[in-house]
Design a protein around this motif. Structure first.
Motif, short mmCIF file in Angstrom:
data_model
loop_
_atom_site.label_atom_id
_atom_site.label_comp_id
_atom_site.label_asym_id
_atom_site.label_seq_id
_atom_site.Cartn_x
_atom_site.Cartn_y
_atom_site.Cartn_z
N LYS A 96 -41.79 17.57 -20.76
CA LYS A 96 -41.36 16.89 -21.98
C LYS A 96 -39.84 16.91 -22.14
O LYS A 96 -39.22 15.89 -22.40
CB LYS A 96 -42.01 17.55 -23.19
CG LYS A 96 -41.50 16.95 -24.49
CD LYS A 96 -41.99 17.67 -25.71
CE LYS A 96 -41.19 17.17 -26.90
NZ LYS A 96 -41.96 16.90 -28.06
N VAL B 65 -42.57 32.39 -26.72
CA VAL B 65 -42.26 32.18 -28.15
C VAL B 65 -43.47 32.65 -28.93
O VAL B 65 -44.62 32.34 -28.56
CB VAL B 65 -41.93 30.69 -28.42
CG1 VAL B 65 -41.91 30.39 -29.91
CG2 VAL B 65 -40.58 30.32 -27.79
N GLY C 164 -38.48 27.22 -28.38
CA GLY C 164 -38.39 27.39 -26.93
C GLY C 164 -37.23 26.58 -26.38
O GLY C 164 -36.46 27.06 -25.55
N LYS C 165 -37.08 25.36 -26.88
CA LYS C 165 -35.98 24.49 -26.41
C LYS C 165 -34.63 25.11 -26.76
O LYS C 165 -33.70 25.09 -25.95
CB LYS C 165 -36.15 23.10 -27.05
CG LYS C 165 -35.04 22.11 -26.77
CD LYS C 165 -35.38 21.20 -25.62
CE LYS C 165 -34.26 20.27 -25.17
NZ LYS C 165 -33.82 19.31 -26.15
N GLY D 235 -39.83 23.82 -31.57
CA GLY D 235 -38.51 23.61 -30.97
C GLY D 235 -37.75 24.89 -30.64
O GLY D 235 -36.63 24.83 -30.12
N SER E 33 -47.00 28.54 -16.76
CA SER E 33 -48.28 28.33 -17.44
C SER E 33 -48.41 26.84 -17.78
O SER E 33 -47.42 26.10 -17.74
CB SER E 33 -48.29 29.14 -18.73
OG SER E 33 -47.28 28.65 -19.58
N PHE F 91 -41.12 33.82 -20.20
CA PHE F 91 -40.71 32.94 -21.30
C PHE F 91 -41.82 33.00 -22.34
O PHE F 91 -42.99 32.74 -22.02
CB PHE F 91 -40.52 31.51 -20.75
CG PHE F 91 -39.93 30.51 -21.69
CD1 PHE F 91 -39.15 30.87 -22.79
CD2 PHE F 91 -40.12 29.14 -21.46
CE1 PHE F 91 -38.58 29.93 -23.63
CE2 PHE F 91 -39.56 28.18 -22.29
CZ PHE F 91 -38.80 28.58 -23.37
N ARG G 120 -44.23 25.33 -30.62
CA ARG G 120 -44.19 23.89 -30.90
C ARG G 120 -43.36 23.54 -32.13
O ARG G 120 -43.66 22.59 -32.85
CB ARG G 120 -45.61 23.33 -31.05
CG ARG G 120 -46.26 23.13 -29.68
CD ARG G 120 -47.55 22.39 -29.75
NE ARG G 120 -47.70 21.50 -28.63
CZ ARG G 120 -48.88 21.07 -28.19
NH1 ARG G 120 -49.98 21.46 -28.78
NH2 ARG G 120 -48.95 20.25 -27.17
N1 ACO Z 1 -50.11 23.18 -25.40
C1 ACO Z 1 -49.49 22.30 -24.59
N2 ACO Z 1 -48.14 22.18 -24.50
C2 ACO Z 1 -47.40 23.01 -25.24
C3 ACO Z 1 -47.98 23.97 -26.09
C4 ACO Z 1 -49.40 24.02 -26.16
N3 ACO Z 1 -50.03 24.87 -26.97
N4 ACO Z 1 -46.99 24.65 -26.68
C5 ACO Z 1 -45.81 24.14 -26.24
N5 ACO Z 1 -46.06 23.13 -25.35
C6 ACO Z 1 -45.06 22.30 -24.67
C7 ACO Z 1 -45.31 20.84 -25.06
O1 ACO Z 1 -44.70 20.01 -24.12
C8 ACO Z 1 -44.57 20.76 -26.38
O2 ACO Z 1 -44.30 19.44 -26.79
P1 ACO Z 1 -45.35 18.70 -27.80
O3 ACO Z 1 -45.57 19.64 -28.94
O4 ACO Z 1 -44.65 17.44 -28.18
O5 ACO Z 1 -46.59 18.48 -26.99
C9 ACO Z 1 -43.32 21.52 -26.07
O6 ACO Z 1 -43.73 22.59 -25.18
C10 ACO Z 1 -42.72 22.10 -27.33
O7 ACO Z 1 -41.43 22.55 -27.08
P2 ACO Z 1 -40.87 23.77 -27.92
O8 ACO Z 1 -41.38 23.73 -29.31
O9 ACO Z 1 -39.39 23.83 -27.72
O10 ACO Z 1 -41.55 24.99 -27.11
P3 ACO Z 1 -42.16 26.34 -27.68
O11 ACO Z 1 -41.29 26.92 -28.74
O12 ACO Z 1 -43.61 26.17 -27.99
O13 ACO Z 1 -42.02 27.29 -26.38
C11 ACO Z 1 -43.36 28.17 -24.58
C12 ACO Z 1 -42.62 26.94 -25.15
C13 ACO Z 1 -42.35 29.30 -24.37
C14 ACO Z 1 -43.97 27.78 -23.23
C15 ACO Z 1 -44.44 28.63 -25.59
O14 ACO Z 1 -45.36 27.59 -25.76
C16 ACO Z 1 -45.17 29.91 -25.22
O15 ACO Z 1 -44.69 31.00 -25.47
N6 ACO Z 1 -46.35 29.78 -24.62
C17 ACO Z 1 -47.20 30.95 -24.30
C18 ACO Z 1 -46.61 31.80 -23.19
C19 ACO Z 1 -46.33 30.99 -21.95
O16 ACO Z 1 -47.16 30.22 -21.50
N7 ACO Z 1 -45.11 31.21 -21.38
C20 ACO Z 1 -44.68 30.63 -20.11
C21 ACO Z 1 -45.22 31.46 -19.00
S1 ACO Z 1 -44.63 31.04 -17.39
C22 ACO Z 1 -43.15 31.87 -17.19
O17 ACO Z 1 -42.77 32.59 -18.08
C23 ACO Z 1 -42.33 31.71 -15.97
#
Ligand code: ACO
Length: 205
Positions: A177, A134, A144-145, A142, A168, A132, A140
């Motif tokens: 969340k 983004v 990913g959601k 939306g 992660s 997964f 952050r």
């Molecule tokens: N630090 C902490 N929490 C985070 C972060 C961050 N940098 N980024 C997203 N989140 C979480 C929080 O709960 C956040 O809510 P908040 O901003 O109110 O704190 C919420 O996700 C946001 O939701 P979205 O905007 O819908 O999510 P997003 O588009 O950021 O996608 C994802 C989430 C895919 C995990 C993204 O942050 C990402 O690509 N991260 C890096 C790669 C990663 O860690 N992927 C998951 C690996 S595990 C696996 O794939 C099985």
């Protein structure tokens, strides 16, 4: 993530589901098939590499080749109106946008031994979140959601019934969340399942 080519004909929907059949390539004529296939390979491989880097993994877990020889499904979210490579903003014309890939989500079933709350082991093949990601410029916001919700609807699955491959900290925050998933059942492998995993499971597992 932007590319030097137009991703819009390649990924015709806002979210495209790609599997080993690469059916999104079937519409292309023989003369352009190979170049579109190469473009798709670049999209999948580059997003896979970026995801691996974001998770500090030694290797990418998503690639065109791996997808080709698996029964996994890759959900790809794009922004059709990004990357206006040719003209200035004042002349903006939606048809000139090359689009950008925003995120990927890879799903598939895995044979696992899963422990329940009482420490009893169950051999099962649950649907798993395998990768997964983004793009950093869009996290952050939306996206990913959007991707995750679409997957839930397509796969007809509840978040609590999924097994997650090494979530992660960002993904763990995401699950807490958006879906209130925070309490895990301890396992002996890298997969994480949450309280409720065994409750009301569909027959298919
Ligand atoms: N630090 C902490 N929490 C985070 C972060 C961050 N940098 N980024 C997203 N989140 C979480 C929080 O709960 C956040 O809510 P908040 O901003 O109110 O704190 C919420 O996700 C946001 O939701 P979205 O905007 O819908 O999510 P997003 O588009 O950021 O996608 C994802 C989430 C895919 C995990 C993204 O942050 C990402 O690509 N991260 C890096 C790669 C990663 O860690 N992927 C998951 C690996 S595990 C696996 O794939 C099985």
């Amino acid at each position: 993530m932007e590319f030097t080519f137009n991703i819009n004909p390649l990924l015709s929907d806002e979210i495209t589901i790609i599997d080993s059949s690469f059916s999104n390539l079937q519409k292309f004529q023989r003369s352009s098939y190979d170049s579109h296939r190469n473009n798709l390979m670049q999209v999948i491989d580059n997003m896979g590499i970026a995801s691996g880097k974001a998770q500090a993994l030694p290797n990418a877990i998503t690639s065109f080749k791996r997808l080709q020889y698996s029964d996994h499904r890759l959900y790809v979210l794009k922004d059709a109106f990004a990357n206006n490579a040719w003209i200035t903003e004042t002349q903006a014309d939606p048809s000139s946008m090359q689009g950008a890939v925003v995120g990927i989500l890879k799903m598939g079933r895995k044979k696992l031994f899963v422990y329940d709350m009482l420490g009893k082991q169950h051999e099962m093949e649950p649907l798993c979140v395998l990768d997964f990601y983004v793009h950093e410029s869009r996290q952050r916001h939306g996206y990913g959601k959007v991707l995750f919700e679409y997957m839930l609807q397509q796969e007809q699955v509840e978040p609590v019934h999924l097994a997650i491959d090494r979530p992660s900290p960002k993904f763990a925050g995401f699950l807490k969340k958006h879906y209130g998933l925070k309490d895990c059942i301890p396992q002996m492998n890298n997969f994480v399942v949450f309280h409720g995993f065994f409750r009301d499971r569909p027959e298919s597992g």
